[in-house]
Write a protein that holds these residues in place. Structure first.
Motif, mmCIF file in Angstrom:
data_model
loop_
_atom_site.group_PDB
_atom_site.id
_atom_site.type_symbol
_atom_site.label_atom_id
_atom_site.label_comp_id
_atom_site.label_asym_id
_atom_site.label_seq_id
_atom_site.Cartn_x
_atom_site.Cartn_y
_atom_site.Cartn_z
ATOM 1 N N PHE A 1 9.398 4.034 5.661
ATOM 2 C CA PHE A 1 9.916 3.089 4.684
ATOM 3 C C PHE A 1 11.119 3.701 3.979
ATOM 4 O O PHE A 1 11.049 4.835 3.492
ATOM 5 N N LEU A 2 12.186 2.944 3.906
ATOM 6 C CA LEU A 2 13.321 3.313 3.078
ATOM 7 C C LEU A 2 12.970 2.938 1.644
ATOM 8 O O LEU A 2 12.476 1.836 1.387
ATOM 9 N N VAL A 3 13.193 3.862 0.718
ATOM 10 C CA VAL A 3 12.942 3.613 -0.700
ATOM 11 C C VAL A 3 14.302 3.524 -1.382
ATOM 12 O O VAL A 3 15.075 4.481 -1.367
ATOM 13 N N ASP B 1 0.830 -1.208 0.000
ATOM 14 C CA ASP B 1 0.000 0.000 0.000
ATOM 15 C C ASP B 1 0.865 1.258 0.000
ATOM 16 O O ASP B 1 0.536 2.252 -0.650
ATOM 17 N N ALA B 2 1.973 1.204 0.720
ATOM 18 C CA ALA B 2 2.901 2.338 0.743
ATOM 19 C C ALA B 2 3.482 2.576 -0.649
ATOM 20 O O ALA B 2 3.627 3.717 -1.082
ATOM 21 N N ALA B 3 3.799 1.492 -1.365
ATOM 22 C CA ALA B 3 4.340 1.622 -2.724
ATOM 23 C C ALA B 3 3.316 2.257 -3.654
ATOM 24 O O ALA B 3 3.668 3.087 -4.502
ATOM 25 N N VAL B 4 2.044 1.906 -3.488
ATOM 26 C CA VAL B 4 0.978 2.502 -4.308
ATOM 27 C C VAL B 4 0.882 4.001 -4.021
ATOM 28 O O VAL B 4 0.790 4.821 -4.936
ATOM 29 N N ALA B 5 0.916 4.384 -2.749
ATOM 30 C CA ALA B 5 0.857 5.807 -2.374
ATOM 31 C C ALA B 5 2.068 6.559 -2.922
ATOM 32 O O ALA B 5 1.933 7.683 -3.418
ATOM 33 N N LEU B 6 3.228 5.945 -2.847
ATOM 34 C CA LEU B 6 4.450 6.574 -3.349
ATOM 35 C C LEU B 6 4.344 6.850 -4.849
ATOM 36 O O LEU B 6 4.730 7.919 -5.321
ATOM 37 N N ALA C 1 19.347 0.786 -8.461
ATOM 38 C CA ALA C 1 20.644 0.170 -8.170
ATOM 39 C C ALA C 1 20.716 -0.369 -6.746
ATOM 40 O O ALA C 1 21.754 -0.876 -6.317
ATOM 41 N N GLY C 2 19.621 -0.234 -5.986
ATOM 42 C CA GLY C 2 19.595 -0.729 -4.613
ATOM 43 C C GLY C 2 20.124 0.244 -3.584
ATOM 44 O O GLY C 2 20.265 -0.092 -2.411
ATOM 45 N N ARG C 3 20.429 1.475 -4.015
ATOM 46 C CA ARG C 3 20.949 2.492 -3.085
ATOM 47 C C ARG C 3 19.802 3.197 -2.370
ATOM 48 O O ARG C 3 18.750 3.447 -2.974
ATOM 49 N N PRO C 4 19.995 3.561 -1.093
ATOM 50 C CA PRO C 4 18.976 4.350 -0.402
ATOM 51 C C PRO C 4 18.767 5.674 -1.129
ATOM 52 O O PRO C 4 19.726 6.352 -1.493
ATOM 53 N N ALA C 5 17.501 6.042 -1.382
ATOM 54 C CA ALA C 5 17.202 7.272 -2.113
ATOM 55 C C ALA C 5 16.264 8.189 -1.338
ATOM 56 O O ALA C 5 16.492 9.393 -1.272
ATOM 57 N N PHE C 6 15.192 7.625 -0.770
ATOM 58 C CA PHE C 6 14.179 8.421 -0.097
ATOM 59 C C PHE C 6 13.672 7.700 1.146
ATOM 60 O O PHE C 6 13.889 6.499 1.302
ATOM 61 N N VAL C 7 12.965 8.458 1.965
ATOM 62 C CA VAL C 7 12.225 7.888 3.093
ATOM 63 C C VAL C 7 10.783 8.343 2.965
ATOM 64 O O VAL C 7 10.511 9.543 2.848
ATOM 65 N N LEU C 8 9.880 7.382 2.930
ATOM 66 C CA LEU C 8 8.442 7.661 2.978
ATOM 67 C C LEU C 8 8.042 7.582 4.431
ATOM 68 O O LEU C 8 8.242 6.565 5.087
ATOM 69 N N LYS C 9 7.525 8.686 4.946
ATOM 70 C CA LYS C 9 7.163 8.780 6.365
ATOM 71 C C LYS C 9 5.649 8.959 6.458
ATOM 72 O O LYS C 9 5.117 9.974 6.022
ATOM 73 N N GLY D 1 10.417 2.083 -6.352
ATOM 74 C CA GLY D 1 11.627 1.542 -5.748
ATOM 75 C C GLY D 1 11.255 0.437 -4.788
ATOM 76 O O GLY D 1 10.083 0.195 -4.516
ATOM 77 N N ASP D 2 12.267 -0.242 -4.306
ATOM 78 C CA ASP D 2 12.048 -1.277 -3.308
ATOM 79 C C ASP D 2 11.882 -0.619 -1.951
ATOM 80 O O ASP D 2 12.672 0.256 -1.574
#
Length: 110
Positions: A31-33, A5-10, A37-45, A18-19
């Motif tokens: 959630f860490l996004v 659900d978080a991925a849908v909102a993102l 390439a698997g690198r940390p990019a964003f945080v969904l809060k 992203g993963d």
């Protein structure tokens, strides 16, 4: 909120993919996004349902002051509509924000 659900909102609000990996928190859901390439990019809060929009806005303004003073903070990523805080309840709570990744330890682990 489940990570699916978080991925849908993102995707809906920020047009980001992203993963997602759950992060520890004492009151919100984070959630860490990771990028392709698997690198940390964003945080969904996703804020606790009891949090008021005004309180979250105050936090954002405080971070803007810190950033202007040269203190590293997570930059806010506005939604595609230009909002810093999205109402996932369309338009109300839960409130969500996306921040750029800032390396370090989460407060919940300190």
């Amino acid at each position: 909120m489940a990570s699916q659900d978080a991925a849908v909102a993102l995707r809906r609000w920020w047009r980001l993919d992203g993963d997602l990996e759950a992060l520890p928190s004492e009151r919100d859901q984070n959630f860490l996004v990771r990028d392709d390439a698997g690198r940390p990019a964003f945080v969904l809060k996703i804020a606790n349902l009891e949090e008021r929009h005004e309180f979250l806005d105050c936090q954002d303004r405080a971070m803007a002051v810190l950033s202007a003073a040269g203190i590293p903070v997570q930059p806010i990523r506005p939604t595609v509509q230009g909002l810093e805080i999205a109402g996932l309840g369309d338009p109300g709570p839960p409130w969500a924000r996306v921040f750029g990744w800032l390396p370090g330890r989460t407060l919940a682990t300190v």
